[in-house]
Design a protein around this motif. Structure first.
Motif, mmCIF file in Angstrom:
data_model
loop_
_atom_site.group_PDB
_atom_site.id
_atom_site.type_symbol
_atom_site.label_atom_id
_atom_site.label_comp_id
_atom_site.label_asym_id
_atom_site.label_seq_id
_atom_site.Cartn_x
_atom_site.Cartn_y
_atom_site.Cartn_z
ATOM 1 N N VAL A 1 0.827 -1.205 0.000
ATOM 2 C CA VAL A 1 0.000 0.000 0.000
ATOM 3 C C VAL A 1 0.870 1.268 0.000
ATOM 4 N N SER A 2 2.145 1.136 0.392
ATOM 5 C CA SER A 2 3.020 2.314 0.478
ATOM 6 C C SER A 2 3.143 3.045 -0.859
ATOM 7 N N HIS B 1 -2.006 9.713 5.027
ATOM 8 C CA HIS B 1 -1.096 8.901 4.204
ATOM 9 C C HIS B 1 0.336 9.010 4.728
ATOM 10 N N LEU B 2 0.763 10.218 5.124
ATOM 11 C CA LEU B 2 2.116 10.405 5.639
ATOM 12 C C LEU B 2 2.310 9.673 6.964
ATOM 13 N N PHE C 1 3.440 2.828 9.902
ATOM 14 C CA PHE C 1 3.172 1.447 9.494
ATOM 15 C C PHE C 1 4.184 0.898 8.487
ATOM 16 N N VAL C 2 4.637 1.747 7.555
ATOM 17 C CA VAL C 2 5.546 1.257 6.515
ATOM 18 C C VAL C 2 6.999 1.271 6.996
ATOM 19 N N ALA D 1 -1.529 -6.433 -3.081
ATOM 20 C CA ALA D 1 -1.918 -5.387 -2.130
ATOM 21 C C ALA D 1 -1.863 -4.017 -2.786
ATOM 22 N N THR D 2 -0.821 -3.785 -3.597
ATOM 23 C CA THR D 2 -0.697 -2.501 -4.296
ATOM 24 C C THR D 2 -1.841 -2.303 -5.276
ATOM 25 N N LEU D 3 -2.150 -3.343 -6.036
ATOM 26 C CA LEU D 3 -3.200 -3.258 -7.052
ATOM 27 C C LEU D 3 -4.558 -2.942 -6.419
#
Length: 308
Positions: free
Chosen positions: A23-24, A222-223, A229-230, A260-262
């Motif tokens: 997701v990053s 998001h930041l 988390f990332v 996950a990205t998709l």
């Protein structure tokens, strides 16, 4: 029973790490409209470093490291954090998040190539076939739609993302060979801190703080996700998974990252999904599995499960 429970817990840790990393790309893409890559990374590394420091203090871990390993940590911080994240953030200025997710799965191929060149490993027929398949998948993913046809073109974003996969392979080989005798959490903290130190001068040069006031609540979320988390939890959980499971088994979870990205790109960024890109991504993953020698064990396990 306890053994299987610990394996299940470790698998959950690995799954969560991969999901966060996948997701990053989406979170980075979502913020790049307001922040330049350097300013984004300063905020991310700052949040990540603070979070990791709090974790270390809560666990009462020793923060000091031997001067002997400072050069090792510096090299890992430059390659694994500073260079790697700048390449990816800059690449996402011109390519979509889902394509980045597919391309990052190519990294194990570079690891094998480096092992053949510098560690004198032999190139078997199966590895050669897997490499050809993976490279074919990359060419398909970097294909763009033009009318009713698909035409290949060279995009600087794709090139930068491929460089980031090569850089990650070099970093992975170094991380394993340097054998730094500290916990993954402490190593990750110093790597994130080095990334913060190296990117801060670029923020000052570009006066990146002037863009912070333009961020809305969603972009700040998001930041925070990228920092906590990332840069924090994902690395921490990955290390905990490696404490229980073999490295080869944990690496299998990497194949879930593009998925996950998709999914996140479609849900959060409304990116269009081209079947040609999905097909290319699947071919990359199959090629990587063949190169790692994991295809036959996977097929055998599948057959045995069906027989039961």
């Amino acid at each position: 029973m306890t053994y299987y429970k610990s394996k299940l817990t470790a698998s959950l840790y690995a799954t969560m790490s991969i999901s966060f990393w996948g997701v990053s790309f989406v979170s980075t893409k979502a913020v790049l409209g307001k922040l330049d890559p350097y300013s984004l990374l300063v905020v991310r590394f700052g949040i990540g470093s603070l979070f990791l420091l709090l974790l270390l203090l809560m666990q009462r871990k020793r923060l000091l490291v031997s001067f002997k390993y400072v050069p090792h940590l510096t090299i890992l911080g430059i390659l694994g954090v500073f260079v790697h994240q700048i390449l990816q953030a800059t690449a996402l200025l011109t390519i979509n998040a889902s394509s980045a997710g597919w391309l990052i799965s190519f990294s194990p191929i570079f690891t094998v190539i480096l092992s053949i060149l510098f560690l004198h490993e032999k190139l078997s027929i199966s590895k050669a076939v897997g490499m050809v398949l993976a490279i074919t998948g990359v060419l398909i993913v970097t294909t763009t739609r033009s009318g009713q046809s698909f035409q290949f073109f060279i995009n600087i974003g794709f090139l930068l993302m491929m460089l980031s996969t090569l850089n990650w392979a070099v970093y992975s080989v170094l991380l394993k060979s340097l054998k730094i005798p500290y916990s993954p959490l402490l190593i990750t903290f110093y790597m994130s801190l080095i990334g913060l130190i190296l990117t801060t001068p670029l923020l000052i040069r570009n006066k990146g703080w002037e863009s912070f006031s333009h961020l809305n609540y969603s972009e700040w979320a998001h930041l925070l996700f990228l920092g906590v988390f990332v840069s924090g939890i994902a690395y921490w959980y990955w290390g905990r998974a490696l404490e229980v499971l073999e490295a080869s088994k944990v690496s299998m979870f990497l194949y879930m990252e593009p998925i996950a990205t998709l999914v996140a790109a479609v849900l959060l960024l409304d990116e269009k999904v081209f079947l040609i890109s999905v097909a290319g991504g699947i071919i990359i993953i199959i090629g990587v599995i063949i190169v790692n020698g994991q295809l036959m064990p996977m097929l055998v396990n599948l057959i045995m499960k069906k027989r039961r």
